[in-house]
Enzyme design. Structure first.
Site, PDB file in Angstrom:
ATOM      1  N   HIS A  69       5.944 -49.088 -23.897  1.00 48.18           N
ATOM      2  CA  HIS A  69       6.070 -50.289 -23.931  1.00 48.18           C
ATOM      3  C   HIS A  69       7.354 -50.861 -24.159  1.00 48.18           C
ATOM      4  O   HIS A  69       7.494 -52.143 -24.161  1.00 48.18           O
ATOM      5  CB  HIS A  69       5.050 -51.003 -25.011  1.00 48.18           C
ATOM      6  N   ASP A  70       8.265 -49.913 -24.127  1.00 41.32           N
ATOM      7  CA  ASP A  70       9.731 -50.168 -24.326  1.00 41.32           C
ATOM      8  C   ASP A  70      10.711 -50.012 -22.969  1.00 41.32           C
ATOM      9  O   ASP A  70      11.735 -50.511 -23.037  1.00 41.32           O
ATOM     10  CB  ASP A  70      10.350 -49.516 -25.396  1.00 41.32           C
ATOM     11  N   ASP A 113       7.291 -45.329 -35.818  1.00 39.35           N
ATOM     12  CA  ASP A 113       8.091 -46.052 -35.356  1.00 39.35           C
ATOM     13  C   ASP A 113       9.612 -46.192 -35.726  1.00 39.35           C
ATOM     14  O   ASP A 113       9.903 -45.949 -37.017  1.00 39.35           O
ATOM     15  CB  ASP A 113       7.841 -47.625 -35.515  1.00 39.35           C
ATOM     16  N   GLU A 130       8.775 -41.509 -33.069  1.00 39.11           N
ATOM     17  CA  GLU A 130       9.703 -41.867 -31.868  1.00 39.11           C
ATOM     18  C   GLU A 130      11.124 -41.506 -32.296  1.00 39.11           C
ATOM     19  O   GLU A 130      11.885 -42.166 -33.188  1.00 39.11           O
ATOM     20  CB  GLU A 130       9.440 -43.476 -31.896  1.00 39.11           C
ATOM     21  N   ASP A 150       0.161 -47.149 -35.308  1.00 36.65           N
ATOM     22  CA  ASP A 150       1.678 -47.008 -35.319  1.00 36.65           C
ATOM     23  C   ASP A 150       1.968 -47.379 -36.888  1.00 36.65           C
ATOM     24  O   ASP A 150       1.319 -48.042 -37.596  1.00 36.65           O
ATOM     25  CB  ASP A 150       2.209 -48.344 -34.801  1.00 36.65           C
TER      26      ASP A 150
END
Length: 522
Positions: A328-329, A209, A267, A96
């Protein structure tokens, strides 16, 4: 063919995957010990969520040093060992990057607080004087994604000594995550340094991200819509998708092009197909997460529309589509599709749909086990959204509970200590050890599907052709190939398309495809 165009990538939420030292938090050595499992599962690459030095206000997405490992996860030697071992297992490693903001504990931000308005130290961030009497109101009406204003006021040093109420700084996320100012050349140079640092250590790529963030419009104008939630991309939301962000991605791509075989995925929470495609132009990102399929309801027409939009969004720039049903969100698929046996059946069916599509597919750790979200007591919640929303938004902890490997409570093989989030009793039936022995388990389904995806010639087509299907169903074929995928979201069993059955997400019903079930045929 470039590896990322059809890779299956496994997202490791580092603190929840495997704990090697008994402190209840997953770490790099824990991942290293489980590489054999990931090879057995059949994935091609691993995406690691942030493991960098961080005070953990947002579990690592508040980065204090982007070029070091936080001690809770290990150190650089352990990271190097993980990369080397992963490559020996035939697994690529992507990590990330968090370029939109830093931690408030980053040395740059600490220097900014110690310096006065107009200083070079503050120019790396967005510091502004407030509005209203004595500057008591934020500089604009932007809201934080985690709730509350996107601005926090600081105490400025006074020439005669001490501190006085001073400027405000921008943070689109938590107050501990100040946004960087991407008009500042020092910010650009630092990201390039970070990219090269990890590329030189052997990483195979990056996940960017908030890739639609970073750049902010001139003057930071007020938003028309002030209720935007987690990465909403309303056309009247100036916080995201500013045109100048593409210059940042061109810089990232220019660096990556010096390292053959490396790739970046963004993302990108941008729903407009044309604007989404801009992130995937030949000199920008290699891939971008299009979240339409993840957000689609379990309805054949809605799923088909999500697939068609996602394919259309990349067709003009000749990029490969990127698919995900979980991360994970977001709530886990089992929970999102109804929970219990119904949610499990639908999650298994949608997994076959996703894995039948051309492009790269991302699996979130525990998705291959059919894990549901976990109902957690208020007192254990740690997501910053919980506090910043005044305990009205529970946040994302429910989908971040650690992975169960074997045995029983409290750690289920994840840890010998107490896991950082409590693991529920129902995990006892969902452990890796239990599912490896069960040919009908969700884990066995994923293993078979990934082996077919990797070895069967029917997965070679680069686009899809739609078949006629009963109401509430869909069927498509990979173009130029023999693979057919059928999904039944109706309430009745339906005939299968012609072909030999390769795999079904659940048992057939007198030769018919039951509700909440998908099948692969050739």
């Amino acid at each position: 063919m470039q590896w990322w165009r059809d890779a299956t990538v496994y997202q490791v939420y580092v603190r929840s995957f495997s704990d090697s030292d008994g402190d209840g938090v997953g770490d790099l050595d824990g991942i290293r010990a489980r590489l054999g499992y990931l090879e057995l599962l059949g994935v091609d690459a691993i995406w690691l969520t942030p493991f960098f030095t961080s005070p953990m206000a947002d579990h690592g997405y508040d980065v204090a040093d982007p070029r070091d490992v936080d001690p809770v996860f290990g150190d650089l030697d352990r990271f190097d060992a993980l990369v080397a071992d992963a490559h020996e297992h035939g697994l690529r490693i992507t990590v990330d990057l968090v370029p939109n903001h830093t931690s408030s504990e980053h040395e740059w931000f600490r220097a900014a607080l110690d310096s006065g308005p107009g200083s070079p130290e503050r120019a790396r961030y967005h510091f502004r004087p407030g509005h209203g009497p004595d500057g008591n109101e934020p500089p604009n009406n932007w809201r934080s994604v985690f709730g509350g204003p996107a601005w926090t006021r600081v105490q400025d040093p006074h020439p005669s000594g001490g501190y006085v109420p001073g400027e405000w700084y921008l943070h689109l996320f938590a107050a501990e995550q100040p946004d960087l100012n991407w008009t500042n050349p020092e910010v650009w140079a630092d990201l390039e340094k970070t990219l090269r640092f990890w590329l030189d250590r052997g990483v195979d790529g990056f996940r960017i991200d908030v890739a639609h963030g970073m750049s902010k419009p001139d003057g930071l104008p007020d938003a028309v819509n002030t209720e935007g939630g987690l990465l909403d991309d309303a056309a009247d939301d100036p916080r995201f998708d500013d045109d100048a962000v593409h210059d940042v991605h061109r810089m990232i791509r220019a660096v990556l092009d010096h390292y053959p075989g490396r790739a970046a995925v963004g993302e990108v929470w941008v729903r407009d197909d044309e604007r989404f495609a801009r992130y995937l132009r030949p000199d920008e990102l290699h891939m971008g997460f299009n979240f339409r399929l993840l957000e689609a309801a379990f309805d054949a027409a809605v799923v088909r529309e999500a697939i068609e939009h996602s394919l259309a969004a990349v067709a003009g720039v000749k990029a490969a589509p990127t698919w995900a049903l979980a991360n994970h969100d977001k709530p886990r698929p089992v929970t999102r599709y109804g929970g219990g046996a119904l949610g499990t059946a639908r999650a298994r069916a949608m997994a076959l749909v996703m894995l039948a599509l051309p492009g790269s597919a991302y699996i979130y750790n525990g998705e291959e086990l059919g894990l549901p979200d976990v109902e957690l007591p208020d007192e254990v919640l740690q997501d910053p959204a919980w506090e910043r929303s005044g305990h009205t938004e529970r946040g994302r902890d429910a989908c971040r509970v650690p992975v169960p490997w074997e045995g029983g409570a409290p750690g289920y093989g994840f840890t010998t200590g107490a896991p950082w989030l409590p693991m529920p009793p129902e995990y006892g039936e969902l452990t890796v050890a239990e599912q490896l022995e069960d040919t009908d388990s969700t884990l066995s389904l994923f293993r078979t599907a990934l082996e077919l995806r990797r070895t069967h010639t029917g997965f070679d087509g680069a686009s899809v052709e739609w078949f006629g299907a009963p109401e509430g169903c869909l069927a498509f074929r990979r173009s130029g190939s023999t693979l057919v995928c059928a999904l039944n979201t109706s309430t009745s069993a339906v005939p299968l398309p012609p072909g030999d059955i390769l795999l079904t997400s659940g048992p057939l019903q007198d030769g018919l495809l039951p509700p909440d079930t998908a099948a692969w045929l050739a």
